[in-house]
Design a protein around this motif. Sequence first.
Motif, mmCIF file in Angstrom:
data_model
loop_
_atom_site.group_PDB
_atom_site.id
_atom_site.type_symbol
_atom_site.label_atom_id
_atom_site.label_comp_id
_atom_site.label_asym_id
_atom_site.label_seq_id
_atom_site.Cartn_x
_atom_site.Cartn_y
_atom_site.Cartn_z
ATOM 1 N N ALA A 74 0.839 -1.216 0.000
ATOM 2 C CA ALA A 74 0.000 0.000 0.000
ATOM 3 C C ALA A 74 0.859 1.246 0.000
ATOM 4 O O ALA A 74 0.587 2.204 -0.730
ATOM 5 N N MET A 75 1.924 1.200 0.815
ATOM 6 C CA MET A 75 2.786 2.389 0.871
ATOM 7 C C MET A 75 3.485 2.606 -0.465
ATOM 8 O O MET A 75 3.619 3.743 -0.932
ATOM 9 N N ARG A 76 3.929 1.486 -1.063
ATOM 10 C CA ARG A 76 4.622 1.624 -2.342
ATOM 11 C C ARG A 76 3.671 2.186 -3.399
ATOM 12 O O ARG A 76 4.019 3.091 -4.166
ATOM 13 N N ARG A 77 2.439 1.640 -3.386
ATOM 14 C CA ARG A 77 1.462 2.143 -4.371
ATOM 15 C C ARG A 77 1.189 3.623 -4.148
ATOM 16 O O ARG A 77 1.093 4.398 -5.093
ATOM 17 N N ARG A 78 1.074 3.997 -2.869
ATOM 18 C CA ARG A 78 0.797 5.397 -2.593
ATOM 19 C C ARG A 78 1.969 6.270 -3.046
ATOM 20 O O ARG A 78 1.781 7.350 -3.624
ATOM 21 N N GLU A 79 3.178 5.767 -2.757
ATOM 22 C CA GLU A 79 4.352 6.533 -3.172
ATOM 23 C C GLU A 79 4.368 6.713 -4.690
ATOM 24 O O GLU A 79 4.616 7.806 -5.195
ATOM 25 N N GLU A 80 4.086 5.580 -5.376
ATOM 26 C CA GLU A 80 4.070 5.659 -6.842
ATOM 27 C C GLU A 80 3.026 6.673 -7.305
ATOM 28 O O GLU A 80 3.264 7.469 -8.216
ATOM 29 N N ARG A 81 1.869 6.572 -6.621
ATOM 30 C CA ARG A 81 0.786 7.475 -6.985
ATOM 31 C C ARG A 81 1.197 8.930 -6.764
ATOM 32 O O ARG A 81 0.947 9.807 -7.605
ATOM 33 N N ILE A 82 1.833 9.159 -5.623
ATOM 34 C CA ILE A 82 2.260 10.530 -5.315
ATOM 35 C C ILE A 82 3.314 10.987 -6.321
ATOM 36 O O ILE A 82 3.272 12.120 -6.821
ATOM 37 N N THR A 142 -5.765 -4.278 7.563
ATOM 38 C CA THR A 142 -5.240 -4.387 6.190
ATOM 39 C C THR A 142 -6.289 -4.837 5.187
ATOM 40 O O THR A 142 -6.060 -4.754 3.992
ATOM 41 N N SER A 143 -7.439 -5.331 5.676
ATOM 42 C CA SER A 143 -8.475 -5.695 4.708
ATOM 43 C C SER A 143 -9.120 -4.444 4.114
ATOM 44 O O SER A 143 -9.784 -4.529 3.094
ATOM 45 N N ARG A 144 -8.924 -3.296 4.781
ATOM 46 C CA ARG A 144 -9.509 -2.052 4.248
ATOM 47 C C ARG A 144 -8.396 -1.035 3.992
ATOM 48 O O ARG A 144 -8.506 0.129 4.353
ATOM 49 N N LEU A 145 -7.341 -1.535 3.361
ATOM 50 C CA LEU A 145 -6.211 -0.627 3.107
ATOM 51 C C LEU A 145 -6.590 0.388 2.036
ATOM 52 O O LEU A 145 -7.349 0.095 1.128
ATOM 53 N N SER A 146 -6.018 1.562 2.183
ATOM 54 C CA SER A 146 -6.304 2.623 1.217
ATOM 55 C C SER A 146 -5.006 3.051 0.537
ATOM 56 O O SER A 146 -3.981 3.236 1.199
ATOM 57 N N ASP A 147 -5.084 3.177 -0.784
ATOM 58 C CA ASP A 147 -3.898 3.639 -1.530
ATOM 59 C C ASP A 147 -3.865 5.152 -1.627
ATOM 60 O O ASP A 147 -2.851 5.734 -1.970
ATOM 61 N N SER A 148 -5.025 5.758 -1.381
ATOM 62 C CA SER A 148 -5.099 7.209 -1.614
ATOM 63 C C SER A 148 -4.505 7.974 -0.441
ATOM 64 O O SER A 148 -3.965 7.389 0.496
ATOM 65 N N GLU A 149 -4.641 9.293 -0.504
ATOM 66 C CA GLU A 149 -4.099 10.120 0.563
ATOM 67 C C GLU A 149 -4.944 10.048 1.820
ATOM 68 O O GLU A 149 -4.508 10.412 2.895
ATOM 69 N N LYS A 150 -6.186 9.606 1.663
ATOM 70 C CA LYS A 150 -7.073 9.519 2.826
ATOM 71 C C LYS A 150 -6.884 8.139 3.454
ATOM 72 O O LYS A 150 -7.233 7.123 2.857
ATOM 73 N N VAL A 151 -6.332 8.135 4.670
ATOM 74 C CA VAL A 151 -5.941 6.877 5.317
ATOM 75 C C VAL A 151 -6.555 6.834 6.706
ATOM 76 O O VAL A 151 -6.626 7.862 7.390
ATOM 77 N N SER A 152 -7.004 5.606 7.117
ATOM 78 C CA SER A 152 -7.584 5.481 8.464
ATOM 79 C C SER A 152 -6.484 5.553 9.519
ATOM 80 O O SER A 152 -5.310 5.304 9.244
ATOM 81 N N ARG A 153 -6.907 5.889 10.755
ATOM 82 C CA ARG A 153 -5.908 6.040 11.831
ATOM 83 C C ARG A 153 -5.205 4.718 12.111
ATOM 84 O O ARG A 153 -4.009 4.698 12.383
ATOM 85 N N TRP A 154 -5.958 3.616 12.068
ATOM 86 C CA TRP A 154 -5.343 2.315 12.343
ATOM 87 C C TRP A 154 -4.295 1.982 11.299
ATOM 88 O O TRP A 154 -3.241 1.451 11.622
#
Lengths: 270, 237
Positions: free
Chosen positions: A33-41, B40-52
């Motif tokens: 997820a972090m890598r994807r976000r980094e790529e996205r950014i 991790t079942s609700r992971l987000s790739d975007s800039e909006k991320v949950s606190r957990w």
Amino acid sequence: MQIDWLTVAAQIVNFLVLVWLLQRFLYRPITNAMRRREERIEERLAEAKAAREEAEEEAASLKRKKAELEESKEGILSSAREEADELREKLKGEIRKEMEEKRDAWRAHLAEEREAFVSALQRKAGQQILDITGHILAEYADMEISERLVATFADRLASLNPDKRAKLTEAASEAETAVVETGAALTSSAKRRITRALHDVLSSDIDVDYREDEEMVLGVRLTIGGVTAEWSAARYLDRLRAELDEAIDLGSHGGGPEQEHVATAERGSG
Amino acid sequence: MEISPDAWVLYQWRGLELTATIVFTWAVMAVLVIGCRAVTSRLSDSEKVSRWQVMLEVIVTQIRDQIDDMGSGDPDRYLPFIGTLFLFIATSNLLMIVPGYQPPTGSLSTTAALAICVLIAVPLFSVGRRGLGGYLRTYVRPTPLMLPFNVISEVSRTVALAIRLYGNVMSGTVIVGILISVAPFFFPILLQLLGLLTGLIQAYIFAVLAMVYIASASRDRSSGQEGDRQNSKDQGD
């Protein structure tokens, strides 16, 4: 304090299972997820950079276009100014021409009016002078003047130039009567004197017919056949008329008209 | 009073004992796995991320950075092993505040198992990185005379790992137990708070030492001196 080796083995297995589970549920998803976000950014940053470059290019081209527009604006303005100047000159010329035409027309009109006025004045003045002269002459045409008139006629007849005399003589030889016209009735002595003078000059005994003509103000007209000889004060009047015309022309071009009139009058009276 | 959860037998079947150590280990594993799975079942790739998710990302990133600081390269290679060591020990120790819970790390069997895992992991990672010959050469450096000492060092540090963790956790439990009998109010709470801090520090020390061992065995140059330095550090602890 003792070690239970069975528990140790179980814990080793448990730990390895935990490693596998956490790798599956924690490390891999999180790092992905972090890598994807980094790529996205990164991608967004690259996009933003590209967009900014594009915007800068756009801004530069707009700036260029604006400058070109400014330049062309100057050109358009100057050409428009030139056109306006040309148009103004043209209009000025047209107006000037029109004004010239109008002035010419006005001048022509003025000249026509003046001519008409002058001719009317002339006519009237001539008429007036003739009237006055006629009256004066009619009033003062006593015997003495008639005598003077007859005498003058006789003198003139005698001093006639040879050509005229020859013509008159020739006419007298063919015609039977000579006609003498005067403004006023002549006395019989005057008639005799004229008849005698005629007979002398023409050297014939032609009959003389005396007639009265009001138009002959102060003069005598001799008509023999087709030949006419005239001595009259009317020619003074004609001369007066000519001088009057001249004075009016001069007066219309400037100068003192009153003096001219006086001069004309003086000349007329002499 | 039971000092070790090994002595607390919950179920017995044909000579096999299900001790509290195993049960609480499973409990810790369940807490970790279910907690991670839930996030991790609700992971987000975007800039909006949950606190957990942020919490987990911070933990994972910090562990990776720590591994990276050891200078062994490629932290993702060691992350599952080192990270799991830290998370398991830390969770085991932090759950001490739950009444009736006994940390499995207070059992010498558990700490021994973890130390044995490190003992096996060091050569495995080293061989995987440098080859078998490269790994074996670390035992004869700087001179072949050092071979016996290197072998002893290998064993002793493993034992030290196990004993250190066991001793710290066990002592915390014991002190709380003694204090409850002497001064039952307030003081046990303070000691338990101190125990939480100690437990977290022990988890950190265990994981960092494991990484140091792995890194020192994986390094090409001056690995012998590095190993000596680590040994002296161990003895200091």
